[in-house]
Design a protein around this motif. Sequence first.
Motif, PDB file in Angstrom:
ATOM      1  N   ARG A 137       0.706  -1.146   0.297  1.00 13.74           N
ATOM      2  CA  ARG A 137      -0.454  -0.188  -0.391  1.00 13.74           C
ATOM      3  C   ARG A 137       0.730   1.585   0.128  1.00 13.74           C
ATOM      4  O   ARG A 137       2.078   1.241   0.484  1.00 13.74           O
ATOM      5  N   GLY A 138       0.764   1.926  -0.599  1.00 13.03           N
ATOM      6  CA  GLY A 138       1.187   3.392  -0.987  1.00 13.03           C
ATOM      7  C   GLY A 138       0.655   4.194  -1.456  1.00 13.03           C
ATOM      8  O   GLY A 138      -0.800   4.641  -1.722  1.00 13.03           O
ATOM      9  N   GLN A 139       1.239   5.612  -1.423  1.00 14.58           N
ATOM     10  CA  GLN A 139       0.592   7.044  -1.936  1.00 14.58           C
ATOM     11  C   GLN A 139       1.064   7.679  -3.691  1.00 14.58           C
ATOM     12  O   GLN A 139       2.672   7.408  -3.438  1.00 14.58           O
ATOM     13  N   VAL A 140       0.307   7.846  -4.656  1.00 15.25           N
ATOM     14  CA  VAL A 140       0.957   8.366  -5.798  1.00 15.25           C
ATOM     15  C   VAL A 140       1.317   9.762  -5.168  1.00 15.25           C
ATOM     16  O   VAL A 140       0.786  10.303  -4.518  1.00 15.25           O
ATOM     17  N   VAL A 141       2.528  10.538  -5.065  1.00 11.52           N
ATOM     18  CA  VAL A 141       3.077  11.640  -4.914  1.00 11.52           C
ATOM     19  C   VAL A 141       3.568  12.578  -5.544  1.00 11.52           C
ATOM     20  O   VAL A 141       3.105  14.140  -5.525  1.00 11.52           O
ATOM     21  N   SER A 142       3.587  12.359  -6.472  1.00  7.39           N
ATOM     22  CA  SER A 142       3.886  13.681  -7.933  1.00  7.39           C
ATOM     23  C   SER A 142       3.638  12.406  -9.071  1.00  7.39           C
ATOM     24  O   SER A 142       4.098  11.773  -9.059  1.00  7.39           O
ATOM     25  N   ALA A 143       4.140  13.590 -10.232  1.00  6.02           N
ATOM     26  CA  ALA A 143       4.805  13.433 -11.438  1.00  6.02           C
ATOM     27  C   ALA A 143       5.747  13.625 -11.679  1.00  6.02           C
ATOM     28  O   ALA A 143       6.043  13.610 -10.882  1.00  6.02           O
ATOM     29  N   LEU A 144       5.743  12.210 -12.645  1.00  4.84           N
ATOM     30  CA  LEU A 144       7.661  12.795 -13.400  1.00  4.84           C
ATOM     31  C   LEU A 144       7.764  12.986 -14.867  1.00  4.84           C
ATOM     32  O   LEU A 144       6.862  12.515 -15.449  1.00  4.84           O
ATOM     33  N   SER A 145       8.670  13.004 -15.565  1.00  5.09           N
ATOM     34  CA  SER A 145       9.154  13.924 -16.584  1.00  5.09           C
ATOM     35  C   SER A 145       8.423  11.994 -17.191  1.00  5.09           C
ATOM     36  O   SER A 145       8.910  12.038 -18.301  1.00  5.09           O
ATOM     37  N   LYS A 146       9.463  11.001 -16.487  1.00  2.00           N
ATOM     38  CA  LYS A 146      10.461   9.850 -17.232  1.00  2.00           C
ATOM     39  C   LYS A 146      10.054   8.914 -16.282  1.00  2.00           C
ATOM     40  O   LYS A 146       9.697   9.175 -14.892  1.00  2.00           O
ATOM     41  N   PRO A 147       9.864   7.757 -16.269  1.00  2.00           N
ATOM     42  CA  PRO A 147       9.198   6.454 -15.746  1.00  2.00           C
ATOM     43  C   PRO A 147      10.638   6.045 -14.210  1.00  2.00           C
ATOM     44  O   PRO A 147      11.589   6.648 -14.936  1.00  2.00           O
ATOM     45  N   CYS A 148      10.931   5.831 -13.341  1.00  2.00           N
ATOM     46  CA  CYS A 148      11.643   5.810 -13.043  1.00  2.00           C
ATOM     47  C   CYS A 148      12.233   4.506 -13.651  1.00  2.00           C
ATOM     48  O   CYS A 148      12.173   4.334 -14.380  1.00  2.00           O
ATOM     49  N   GLU A 149      13.772   4.225 -12.433  1.00  2.00           N
ATOM     50  CA  GLU A 149      14.692   3.221 -13.329  1.00  2.00           C
ATOM     51  C   GLU A 149      14.719   1.975 -13.459  1.00  2.00           C
ATOM     52  O   GLU A 149      14.476   1.166 -14.238  1.00  2.00           O
ATOM     53  N   ARG A 150      13.547   1.325 -12.614  1.00  2.00           N
ATOM     54  CA  ARG A 150      12.859   0.020 -12.505  1.00  2.00           C
ATOM     55  C   ARG A 150      11.675  -0.445 -13.392  1.00  2.00           C
ATOM     56  O   ARG A 150      11.563  -1.805 -13.687  1.00  2.00           O
ATOM     57  N   LEU A 151      11.434   1.033 -14.031  1.00  2.00           N
ATOM     58  CA  LEU A 151      10.393   0.485 -15.517  1.00  2.00           C
ATOM     59  C   LEU A 151      10.975   1.132 -16.388  1.00  2.00           C
ATOM     60  O   LEU A 151       9.662   1.650 -17.335  1.00  2.00           O
ATOM     61  N   GLU A 152      11.943   1.665 -16.868  1.00  2.00           N
ATOM     62  CA  GLU A 152      12.247   2.314 -17.753  1.00  2.00           C
ATOM     63  C   GLU A 152      12.632   1.224 -19.055  1.00  2.00           C
ATOM     64  O   GLU A 152      12.059   1.643 -20.133  1.00  2.00           O
ATOM     65  N   ASP A 153      12.235  -0.198 -18.819  1.00  2.00           N
ATOM     66  CA  ASP A 153      11.398  -0.409 -19.975  1.00  2.00           C
ATOM     67  C   ASP A 153      10.718  -1.499 -20.124  1.00  2.00           C
ATOM     68  O   ASP A 153      10.428  -2.779 -20.450  1.00  2.00           O
ATOM     69  N   ALA A 154       9.478  -0.953 -19.962  1.00  2.00           N
ATOM     70  CA  ALA A 154       8.414  -1.150 -19.306  1.00  2.00           C
ATOM     71  C   ALA A 154       6.670  -0.171 -19.771  1.00  2.00           C
ATOM     72  O   ALA A 154       7.665   0.854 -20.612  1.00  2.00           O
ATOM     73  N   ASP A 155       6.109  -1.307 -21.437  1.00  2.00           N
ATOM     74  CA  ASP A 155       5.003  -0.791 -21.494  1.00  2.00           C
ATOM     75  C   ASP A 155       3.849  -1.198 -20.908  1.00  2.00           C
ATOM     76  O   ASP A 155       3.503  -2.314 -19.980  1.00  2.00           O
ATOM     77  N   VAL A 156       2.817   0.213 -21.117  1.00  2.00           N
ATOM     78  CA  VAL A 156       1.330  -0.108 -20.842  1.00  2.00           C
ATOM     79  C   VAL A 156       0.700  -0.448 -21.557  1.00  2.00           C
ATOM     80  O   VAL A 156       0.571   1.023 -21.992  1.00  2.00           O
ATOM     81  N   ASP A 157      -0.145  -1.035 -21.410  1.00  2.00           N
ATOM     82  CA  ASP A 157      -1.352  -0.870 -23.115  1.00  2.00           C
ATOM     83  C   ASP A 157      -0.430  -0.669 -23.484  1.00  2.00           C
ATOM     84  O   ASP A 157      -0.829   0.425 -24.444  1.00  2.00           O
ATOM     85  N   PRO A 158      -0.154  -1.090 -24.791  1.00  2.00           N
ATOM     86  CA  PRO A 158       0.952  -0.732 -25.777  1.00  2.00           C
ATOM     87  C   PRO A 158       0.497  -0.410 -27.420  1.00  2.00           C
ATOM     88  O   PRO A 158       0.311   0.526 -27.812  1.00  2.00           O
ATOM     89  N   ASN A 159      -0.914  -0.596 -27.707  1.00  2.00           N
ATOM     90  CA  ASN A 159      -1.721   0.498 -28.432  1.00  2.00           C
ATOM     91  C   ASN A 159      -2.746   1.322 -27.891  1.00  2.00           C
ATOM     92  O   ASN A 159      -3.156   2.007 -28.880  1.00  2.00           O
ATOM     93  N   GLU A 160      -2.516   1.783 -27.077  1.00  2.00           N
ATOM     94  CA  GLU A 160      -2.758   3.090 -26.331  1.00  2.00           C
ATOM     95  C   GLU A 160      -1.847   4.190 -26.713  1.00  2.00           C
ATOM     96  O   GLU A 160      -0.331   4.111 -26.579  1.00  2.00           O
ATOM     97  N   PRO A 161      -2.338   5.656 -26.627  1.00  2.00           N
ATOM     98  CA  PRO A 161      -1.618   6.059 -26.540  1.00  2.00           C
ATOM     99  C   PRO A 161      -0.007   5.913 -25.242  1.00  2.00           C
ATOM    100  O   PRO A 161      -0.455   5.416 -23.824  1.00  2.00           O
ATOM    101  N   ALA A 162       0.523   6.842 -24.718  1.00  2.00           N
ATOM    102  CA  ALA A 162       1.555   6.939 -24.367  1.00  2.00           C
ATOM    103  C   ALA A 162       1.770   6.994 -22.655  1.00  2.00           C
ATOM    104  O   ALA A 162       0.579   7.773 -22.186  1.00  2.00           O
ATOM    105  N   SER A 163       1.182   5.917 -21.960  1.00  2.00           N
ATOM    106  CA  SER A 163       1.543   6.443 -20.194  1.00  2.00           C
ATOM    107  C   SER A 163       1.971   7.568 -19.819  1.00  2.00           C
ATOM    108  O   SER A 163       2.733   7.906 -19.569  1.00  2.00           O
ATOM    109  N   LYS A 164       1.648   7.822 -18.347  1.00  2.00           N
ATOM    110  CA  LYS A 164       2.400   8.485 -17.785  1.00  2.00           C
ATOM    111  C   LYS A 164       2.470   8.527 -16.766  1.00  2.00           C
ATOM    112  O   LYS A 164       2.428   7.285 -15.921  1.00  2.00           O
TER     113      LYS A 164
END
Length: 177
Positions: free
Chosen positions: A70-97
């Motif tokens: 459990r946690g809190q989303v605390v702020s927007a980022l300009s790019k994914p964190c290092e852990r998810l830099e090679d990840a993709d969410v719903d590839p057929n959709e517009p870019a994720s935030k």
Amino acid sequence: MQTVLAIFLAVGAAASAPAAKQAPARESYGLAGGQEKVGCVMTHRKITRFPVPVTIVRPGPVYEESPPLRGQVVSALSKPCERLEDADVDPNEPASKSYAVRLDKGSWQEGVWSGIAVFSGVVPGSLRACNSREGLHYTVWKGKPLRSALLWHAYEMLGYEAEPGGPTGCKDQDYAE
């Protein structure tokens, strides 16, 4: 475990969602990852007010039964964190935030973690994770996994070749768009 998880999500959604319309599946889930108590989430949900509570679930069959984080989303980022830099969410959709996540005290664990981020008011579904040759596929299904409509999909590249197949291997339905 998957049936229990689907019920858990359905009950949580019913209790926390307003009677009005729910967010579509692509905005109800995200891919989360991090290390120890900090990380990020990639989602199509537009978040403008912080903090936002989030539950991170690590579904089977890849992951053994473990309590959700459990946690809190605390702020927007300009790019994914290092852990998810090679990840993709719903590839057929517009870019994720991407957004920064901080796990609640007592919820975090040592080392790296990843899973499906579930926001309040979610569309109830069954969660699944499976491994392919080079990564993990995370999916949300309307009903029974692999036999119902696929609602949401994300992919996390591991950075090394894994052995697909066996009880945790992906099926053709996991890749269907």
